[in-house]
Motif scaffolding. Structure first.
Motif, PDB file in Angstrom:
ATOM      1  N   ARG A   3     -77.949  56.546   4.601  1.00  0.00           N
ATOM      2  CA  ARG A   3     -78.006  57.987   4.408  1.00  0.00           C
ATOM      3  C   ARG A   3     -78.992  58.337   3.311  1.00  0.00           C
ATOM      4  NH1 ARG A   3     -71.480  59.021   4.187  1.00  0.00           N
ATOM      5  NH2 ARG A   3     -71.001  58.055   6.176  1.00  0.00           N
ATOM      6  N   GLU A 187     -75.993  60.429  10.009  1.00  0.00           N
ATOM      7  CA  GLU A 187     -74.606  60.869  10.044  1.00  0.00           C
ATOM      8  C   GLU A 187     -74.113  61.052  11.491  1.00  0.00           C
ATOM      9  OE1 GLU A 187     -76.952  62.135   8.189  1.00  0.00           O
ATOM     10  OE2 GLU A 187     -76.315  61.743   6.119  1.00  0.00           O
ATOM     11  N   LEU A 190     -73.625  57.538  13.053  1.00  0.00           N
ATOM     12  CA  LEU A 190     -72.436  56.868  12.538  1.00  0.00           C
ATOM     13  C   LEU A 190     -71.179  57.447  13.180  1.00  0.00           C
ATOM     14  CD1 LEU A 190     -71.058  54.865  10.680  1.00  0.00           C
ATOM     15  CD2 LEU A 190     -71.183  56.581   8.846  1.00  0.00           C
ATOM     16  N   LYS A 191     -71.100  58.765  13.304  1.00  0.00           N
ATOM     17  CA  LYS A 191     -69.929  59.395  13.926  1.00  0.00           C
ATOM     18  C   LYS A 191     -69.805  58.964  15.390  1.00  0.00           C
ATOM     19  CE  LYS A 191     -67.679  63.841  14.755  1.00  0.00           C
ATOM     20  NZ  LYS A 191     -67.307  63.487  16.144  1.00  0.00           N
ATOM     21  N   LEU A 194     -68.466  55.429  15.613  1.00  0.00           N
ATOM     22  CA  LEU A 194     -67.027  55.324  15.347  1.00  0.00           C
ATOM     23  C   LEU A 194     -66.195  55.903  16.484  1.00  0.00           C
ATOM     24  CD1 LEU A 194     -66.991  56.299  11.557  1.00  0.00           C
ATOM     25  CD2 LEU A 194     -66.956  54.018  12.573  1.00  0.00           C
ATOM     26  N   ASP A 209     -76.605  47.743   5.753  1.00  0.00           N
ATOM     27  CA  ASP A 209     -75.875  48.508   6.768  1.00  0.00           C
ATOM     28  C   ASP A 209     -74.618  47.815   7.306  1.00  0.00           C
ATOM     29  OD1 ASP A 209     -77.384  50.775   6.572  1.00  0.00           O
ATOM     30  OD2 ASP A 209     -78.795  50.202   8.139  1.00  0.00           O
ATOM     31  N   LEU A 212     -72.035  48.574   4.832  1.00  0.00           N
ATOM     32  CA  LEU A 212     -71.702  50.002   4.875  1.00  0.00           C
ATOM     33  C   LEU A 212     -70.777  50.308   6.049  1.00  0.00           C
ATOM     34  CD1 LEU A 212     -72.154  52.923   3.872  1.00  0.00           C
ATOM     35  CD2 LEU A 212     -74.157  53.020   5.370  1.00  0.00           C
ATOM     36  N   ILE A 213     -71.072  49.722   7.204  1.00  0.00           N
ATOM     37  CA  ILE A 213     -70.231  49.954   8.381  1.00  0.00           C
ATOM     38  C   ILE A 213     -68.829  49.412   8.152  1.00  0.00           C
ATOM     39  CG2 ILE A 213     -69.882  49.295  10.793  1.00  0.00           C
ATOM     40  CD1 ILE A 213     -71.900  51.546  10.333  1.00  0.00           C
ATOM     41  N   ARG A 215     -67.263  49.225   5.438  1.00  0.00           N
ATOM     42  CA  ARG A 215     -66.563  50.142   4.534  1.00  0.00           C
ATOM     43  C   ARG A 215     -66.176  51.439   5.254  1.00  0.00           C
ATOM     44  NH1 ARG A 215     -70.245  52.324  -0.043  1.00  0.00           N
ATOM     45  NH2 ARG A 215     -70.734  53.852   1.586  1.00  0.00           N
ATOM     46  N   GLU A 216     -67.091  51.983   6.039  1.00  0.00           N
ATOM     47  CA  GLU A 216     -66.849  53.278   6.695  1.00  0.00           C
ATOM     48  C   GLU A 216     -65.906  53.158   7.895  1.00  0.00           C
ATOM     49  OE1 GLU A 216     -68.016  56.281   5.883  1.00  0.00           O
ATOM     50  OE2 GLU A 216     -69.311  55.729   4.208  1.00  0.00           O
ATOM     51  N   ALA A 217     -66.027  52.044   8.637  1.00  0.00           N
ATOM     52  CA  ALA A 217     -65.278  51.910   9.885  1.00  0.00           C
ATOM     53  C   ALA A 217     -63.986  51.133   9.727  1.00  0.00           C
ATOM     54  CB  ALA A 217     -66.158  51.244  10.935  1.00  0.00           C
TER      55      ALA A 217
END
Length: 351
Positions: A3, A187, A190-191, A194, A209, A212-213, A215-217
């Motif tokens: 991002r 963004e 990524l949405k 998911l 990345d 990051l994934i 952590r986010e997913a």
């Protein structure tokens, strides 16, 4: 995939420079880069040769060796004053070079110099500090995606830049359908990743990345590396106008030699000094992501594998350039002459 931080879009001197030239027409680029006369680099008040390096987009570990060379004084010891000019993704690097707003630029992949050649712009790649393109494809674990050959019928989420570049190779190599490509902003991608268990997301090892994934997913993604499946692109390319290289050969050789030192130290030494400068330029990257990215550079031999293992850091070979040009020929209206896209004469031990 990383991002962009809001500060990269603000009206700083760097972002203003990225729109400075307005020379997007082929004729303007060619005229600016082919202008008669000498193209000697400026000198600062201390007598050091001043070199401005356009990052080509938001900075990450893909620029780590250059920042490390600044942090450790490798450039300064060779009489150079190097400044890295950062900006948003899609920065008009050819316009910056044509307007002499920068002396050098970083090319994200081998498409960059070939596009310049296709547009008749006299610019060459003079070093390749990432022997593997750090592009990766990420999917949910356990989704029967053991290799790139299993990508058919899956939506593939990517940036507009990857759609214009990397996707050309991927689609042709694995006979994918054009509508599988879903270009979008980070963004949005990524949405969508998911939300859709079958989706595949394009990212970069150098931006951390996969971490990051995770952590986010909330799951560790399956990661496929196209460079391990035949993608022949270099990355971390140093681009130099032909006239600049001709008139500043010593400074260019010194820049590459110092960058070799910086990249070796960044990957195998204490890279936190370079990371500190990267985080200052791109606060969206935290140290955890940069640590993960540097670990990937080491584990995958991104910097010192490939041609660099035989010929030294920054190395490029005709065989590799020819292979890339042949595998991506459909990306160009007329095939550019790959021989004009690079030179190895400024690498250490050459020239």
């Amino acid at each position: 995939m990383t991002r962009a931080h809001p500060s990269l879009g603000g009206p700083s001197r760097r972002s203003l420079m990225l729109g400075a030239a307005g020379l997007t027409a082929v004729g303007g680029l060619t005229a600016g880069l082919s202008a008669c006369g000498r193209a000697e680099a400026p000198v600062d008040e201390s007598g050091r040769v001043r070199l401005r390096l356009a990052s080509g987009g938001p900075v990450s570990a893909a620029h780590g060796g250059f920042y490390q060379a600044i942090a450790t004084g490798a450039y300064e010891r060779r009489g150079l004053n190097v400044e890295i000019l950062t900006g948003a993704a899609g920065a008009d690097v050819p316009a910056l070079l044509a307007a002499s707003a920068v002396e050098l630029a970083v090319g994200v992949d081998s498409f960059a110099p070939l596009r310049l050649i296709a547009d008749r712009a006299p610019v060459k790649a003079v070093a390749a500090f990432l022997q593997k393109d750090p592009v990766v494809l990420m999917a949910r674990p356990g989704r029967d995606l053991a290799s790139l050959s299993a990508l058919r019928d899956r939506p593939i989420l990517m940036s507009p830049a990857d759609h214009a570049g990397f996707w050309n190779w991927l689609r042709t190599r694995f006979d994918l359908a054009p509508d599988q490509a879903r270009p979008g902003e980070p963004e949005e991608s990524l949405k969508a990743f998911l939300d859709d268990p079958r989706a595949v997301l394009v990212g970069r090892l150098t931006a951390g990345d996969p971490t990051l994934i995770a952590r986010e997913a909330g799951f560790t993604p399956r990661v496929l590396i196209p460079a391990d499946d035949g993608y022949p692109s270099y990355s971390g390319l140093v681009l130099a106008p032909n006239a600049f290289a001709r008139d500043n050969a010593k400074a260019l050789r010194d820049f590459i030699a110092a960058s070799v030192e910086g990249w070796r130290d960044y990957v195998h030494g204490d890279g936190t000094r370079g990371d500190a400068l990267i985080r200052r330029a791109n606060p969206a990257l935290n140290q955890r992501l940069l640590d993960a990215a540097r670990a990937s550079l080491r584990a995958e031999a991104v910097v010192d594998g490939g041609d660099a293992a035989l010929y030294g850091l920054g190395a490029m070979t005709p065989e590799r350039w020819q292979a890339f040009a042949e595998q991506t020929a459909d990306a160009f209206p007329a095939a550019p002459d790959w021989r004009e896209a690079f030179t190895a004469q400024y690498l250490p031990g050459r020239g």
